[in-house]
Structures are given as C-alpha cells and as structure tokens.
Design a protein around this motif. Sequence first.
Motif, PDB file in Angstrom:
ATOM      1  N   GLU A 137       1.053  -1.147  -0.147  1.00 33.77           N
ATOM      2  CA  GLU A 137      -0.311   0.261   0.062  1.00 33.77           C
ATOM      3  C   GLU A 137       0.800   1.379  -0.035  1.00 33.77           C
ATOM      4  OE1 GLU A 137      -2.760  -0.189   3.311  1.00 33.77           O
ATOM      5  OE2 GLU A 137      -3.951  -1.825   1.981  1.00 33.77           O
ATOM      6  N   GLN A 138       2.207   0.944   0.574  1.00 36.38           N
ATOM      7  CA  GLN A 138       2.821   2.289   0.554  1.00 36.38           C
ATOM      8  C   GLN A 138       3.778   2.372  -0.729  1.00 36.38           C
ATOM      9  OE1 GLN A 138       2.854   0.525   3.675  1.00 36.38           O
ATOM     10  NE2 GLN A 138       1.490   1.897   3.926  1.00 36.38           N
ATOM     11  N   HIS A 139       3.302   1.611  -1.897  1.00 37.31           N
ATOM     12  CA  HIS A 139       3.962   1.600  -2.959  1.00 37.31           C
ATOM     13  C   HIS A 139       5.363   0.952  -2.745  1.00 37.31           C
ATOM     14  CE1 HIS A 139       0.740   4.183  -3.736  1.00 37.31           C
ATOM     15  NE2 HIS A 139       1.135   5.043  -3.182  1.00 37.31           N
ATOM     16  N   GLU A 140       5.813   0.385  -1.804  1.00 41.14           N
ATOM     17  CA  GLU A 140       6.803  -0.338  -1.743  1.00 41.14           C
ATOM     18  C   GLU A 140       6.960  -1.747  -2.101  1.00 41.14           C
ATOM     19  OE1 GLU A 140       8.659   0.762   2.094  1.00 41.14           O
ATOM     20  OE2 GLU A 140       8.021   2.834   1.733  1.00 41.14           O
ATOM     21  N   LEU A 141       8.136  -2.391  -2.094  1.00 36.38           N
ATOM     22  CA  LEU A 141       8.304  -3.809  -2.352  1.00 36.38           C
ATOM     23  C   LEU A 141       8.850  -4.609  -1.360  1.00 36.38           C
ATOM     24  CD1 LEU A 141       8.485  -5.949  -4.924  1.00 36.38           C
ATOM     25  CD2 LEU A 141      10.968  -5.158  -4.825  1.00 36.38           C
ATOM     26  N   THR A 142       8.182  -5.486  -0.985  1.00 34.79           N
ATOM     27  CA  THR A 142       8.655  -6.475   0.303  1.00 34.79           C
ATOM     28  C   THR A 142       9.219  -7.792  -0.140  1.00 34.79           C
ATOM     29  OG1 THR A 142       6.480  -7.616   0.449  1.00 34.79           O
ATOM     30  CG2 THR A 142       6.557  -5.320   1.778  1.00 34.79           C
ATOM     31  N   LEU A 143       9.878  -8.284   0.748  1.00 33.01           N
ATOM     32  CA  LEU A 143      10.600  -9.464   0.571  1.00 33.01           C
ATOM     33  C   LEU A 143       9.466 -10.595   0.145  1.00 33.01           C
ATOM     34  CD1 LEU A 143      13.214 -11.175   0.249  1.00 33.01           C
ATOM     35  CD2 LEU A 143      13.099 -11.466   2.807  1.00 33.01           C
ATOM     36  N   GLU A 144       8.412 -10.478   0.850  1.00 32.60           N
ATOM     37  CA  GLU A 144       7.345 -11.396   0.823  1.00 32.60           C
ATOM     38  C   GLU A 144       7.043 -11.530  -0.578  1.00 32.60           C
ATOM     39  OE1 GLU A 144       7.543  -9.324   3.450  1.00 32.60           O
ATOM     40  OE2 GLU A 144       8.612 -10.890   4.491  1.00 32.60           O
TER      41      GLU A 144
END
Lengths: 398, 146
Positions: A137-144
């Motif tokens: 939602e923060q337009h960020e990429l997560t490892l998951e």
Amino acid sequence: MNRQDFPMLEKDLIYFDNGATTLKPKCVIDSMVEYYSSYSANAHRGDYDISQKVDQMYEGVRDKVKKLLHAARSSEIIFTKGATESINMIAFGFMKYQLQKGDEVLITKAEHASNVLPWLELAKDIGIKVHYIPLNEQHELTLEAVEKAISPKTKVIALAHITNVVGDIRPVEEIGKLCREHQIYFVVDGAQSVAHLPVDVERFNIDFLAFSGHKMLGPTGVGVLYGKYALLEKMRPLCFGGGMNSIFSSDGTIEYKDLPTRLEPGTPPIAEVIGLGRAIDYLLNIGMDQIHQYELELKRYAISKLEQLDNITIYNKDSQGGIVAFNIDGVFSQDAAVYLNHYHICVRAGNHCAKILKDEFKIQNTCRISFYFYNTKEEIDKLIEVLQKSKDIFKIIL
Amino acid sequence: MDPNLRREIILEHYQHPINRGLVDDEHYEKANTHNDSCIDNIDVMMKITDGKVEDIRFDGEACAISTSATSIMIQTLIGKSVDEVKEIIENYEHMINEEDYRSDLLGELIVYNETYKQPNRKKCALLPFESIKKILAKKEEKENGI
C-alpha cells in the motif's frame, strides 16, 4: 555539509533535484580540466609518458569503483555511458543469449524506464515474459512479495535498489539470497543508490549492477556496469571496433581482448572516468553511511514540516531514501514546480520516467524533492515557507 | 493587457474549461498530444461539417497554461472555416514565438501574448494547437485519398 566545495551552491539556488543529477564539487571539475590541460592523450595506446599517465589514471578509477562496490576484482568493472547503457548491455549482450522463450523476468511498476524498456524489447525479441511483482500500500516492495512472485520459470529479477519516485530501499541482501537459492540472475539498478548508501555486490549476491556517474557528483556521459566475472565472460559486446580487439585479419580471424577492455569499444570517455574517480574519492572520504544517515534525517525533517501544512499531499512518507513525492492540493505538479522555481527552488515535476507507476499511485504526476548531503534544514524551512503561501500561486505563475 | 484581467481569464478557463469530456461519435476526428517533458497530455476531438468547425472537445491532464489555452482555443475556433482555423493557428504561433502576428484574429487567445517571457511554458501554450494541426492533416490525407 561540505557546501563550500560546490561552485553551483554559490548561486542563489535551492537544488532539490538530485535524483535527476547531482551538482559537482570543484575537485571533480578540476580533475577533468587537469586531464585536458596537462596530460591529454588517448588510453591504452602510446608508449610515451603522458599516455602512460592516462592509462594509470583511467585504470586507477576501476580500482576505486571496485572498492566502492566491494567487488571481487577490478576487471568486473566496465565503464559505459551510464546506467541506461549498462542495463541494455545486460539485456541484449547477456540475457538475450542465456534466456529462452517463456522464461520470466520479474520487475515492478516503480522501475525507471531504463529498467523496463530493455526487458519489454527483449520480450518482443525472444519471447520472454515480463511480470510485475506487486507493491504494497505504500508502493514499496516487500521480500514476501518477491518470494511469492518467483515461479520455476523465473530466471531474472531486475530491480532498482532505491526507486526514483517512492524512494524505498529494497531489501537487496535478502532478495540476493533468494536469487542464489533459486538460481535466478539478480540485476540491480543502482542509479539512485550507489551515491547514497553503502553497496556491497558480493554480500548482496548481485550478478549485475548499473549506475551513472552524474548522479554521484561525477560528470555526465559515464557510468558503470558491474558484473560477476564469469557472467561478463559470456557477455557479447553490443559495439565492435577499436580498442576491444586483439587480432583480426582479412581471412576473417577475429580475437577480442580480455575483460574488461573487450566490453569498452572505441575511445572511452577518459576525462569523465577520471572525474568519476575523483567523485568516488570524495564520497568515500565523507562515508556512504554518513551520507545515508544525513539524507534520512533531512527527509524525516521535511516530512514532519510538510505534514503540518494542510494543502500538501505526500505520497511516500515512510520510505527510507532521501526522496519526497508530493502535490499541492488542486495544483498540477508542473504549475507547482514553476511556482517553486520563482523562488529559485528546483524540484522535478512529472512522472519521473516511471510511467507505469501511475497504475499504483492512481495519479499521473507528482512533484519530487530528492536530497543530497549538501542540502540543509534551512533550505527545507525556506521550501515550507514558500509552500505556506502557495494560495497565491496563480498570481506568481500566470 | 492588464495583468489582473489576464490572470482572471486564464484562471477561469483553467478551473472551468469549456467542452471538457470526449464523446463517442464517429463524426469527430481525434488526436493526442503530449509535452516532451512528459507531463501535459491532452486528447482533442474535432467535428468539421461543410468546411466549418462544428465542435471541439478535449480531455486530459495538463497544467494551467495548457488547459486554459485548450479551452480558449476551442471557444475561438468553433464556427470558423478550416482556412480561418489555419490562419488563427499561424498567427497564434507567431505570437507565442515573438514574431509579427494579427491580434484581431485571436480573440481571448491574446492573453498568452507574454508567454514568451517564460520560454519553458511556450510548449504548454502551443500544445492544444498541435492536436488541431494533426486532426487537419489527417482530414486532408483522407480527402486526398492518401
């Protein structure tokens, strides 16, 4: 910090567009002038003194880049025109011959055009598939999200280390581990990161890294392609000609030089490489950790101040890079940038070459502030003061 | 021109542009134009009947100058013949580029007669006219059977 080293900062200017290009310290400019005025000769050519000095200086920069990136050997450093050319070399000089139809390349919608278009073109060429790893939602990429997106067909993950609009720092070390486990090539666009925090290609298990000199205090026209030696050995040059061949004859016999020279055809941008070398000395002298910490401090300060204004929407409050994407409510981003320009504040308006990010943001355009270590809290205060009176914007810009 | 009046006209057309929103009608010819600096992006559609501009509509995201210029352009061009449209465009471009022009043809478009003072905004002011030129070129191609 270090403002006195930058001739551009003597002007009445608040420069907040470091994501586009950074200002140059005088020592970088001087190092290039010195090449042109006191040992101007070609590289890898003559047996005379000044030509040997050129070789020493030019090859010396390779060692500096190696040190900056914590690479295993200097011959893993290739000088290019910039990050764009570096990524094109990875796609069309390497992946084109290693990938097969149906293989998957994973990118995201927050990537810069130079980490999108080569892959889309390669897809047209050889039938690979380009998939977008979903952002949170923060337009960020997560490892998951990366882990979930990997399939048996995934052969490449190509990501910006720090994105140029959201400014999130991707967990490259963990993604590097995943890539090693799944035997995936890990390509990193370091255009927004190499100048801003420590990068360790060995520890992060990066197979290829691309970045540009002008975004890290260096001159335009030079960049770097880092690649693991064994992979660069398999890379096919995209240009052929002088400098990179060792033997050729009229019967068709051709032999090319060893790395790294094989991948640097033609006369290289010598002055620019020398300038880049000086920029790296300068950065390492400050310390990459210090630069990152200071930028983060600036960003947090800017967010805390911007949040107090009731007419500003911020799109990336939590990201850890020194970038703020915002809009003045009800004002088109370009109009806002023209307004700020009236007060000699330089920000970028638009989609920042991340043209598919609009699918995520739900808006087309933003104003972007991108900090560097020579920016100050006083400059941010001045920005806030100008934004506070932005109700008068049309009086100023029309 | 009085700067306050100029600003008032531009702002009115920016905040309340005329004929915003496209229609699904095959009698219109459509063109998209965007700014090289990759920000302004405007679709324009125009309906020409018996050599006269019957209607122009637009949509898109653009700055105050581009949006207002589109609106004032539409207001100025509707009802004109194709030849008159070409003449207006030519004179408007001359004005923006600081060349000699006939102000009597331009109506409210003369609010942009000082845009040349901000060179980075000239493209914004010219943008909607690019779409009209594209549409006229398409139309001529069709008529000439190319």
